[in-house]
Motif scaffolding. Structure first.
Motif: not given
Length: 92
Positions: A70-79, A81-85
């Motif tokens: 699956p394609r996801r949010n990049p780890l360098w921008n992890a938080s 407080y994010q919604a992971t898609v």
């Protein structure tokens, strides 16, 4: 994934049905992360508390051919407080 609790947590589908339960094996359940640690496009589940960190992973090597990745949010921008898609995708 809702939480790592063996009683209340696990993985849920888009309709809110629990599809995977965690075993009652004494694992910590304060925090969790789901990510590809091995680089084989399959996720590992990391659970921890202030005293322990456990990693759930597969016991086999990946099968030859394409794997679901699956394609996801990049780890360098992890938080926290994010919604992971997770969007559908496959390995090459």
């Amino acid at each position: 994934m809702l939480s790592a609790s063996a009683d209340e947590g696990g993985f849920f589908d888009g309709w809110g049905r629990r599809v995977v339960r965690f075993p009652a094996d004494g694992h910590p359940d304060l925090c969790y992360a789901v990510l590809d640690l091995h680089g084989d496009s399959r996720d590992e589940v990391v659970v921890w508390d202030p005293h322990e960190l456990w990693i759930y992973t597969q016991s086999d090597n990946p099968a030859p051919g394409r794997l679901y990745a699956p394609r996801r949010n990049p780890l360098w921008n992890a938080s926290n407080y994010q919604a992971t898609v997770s969007l559908p995708g496959w390995s090459e």
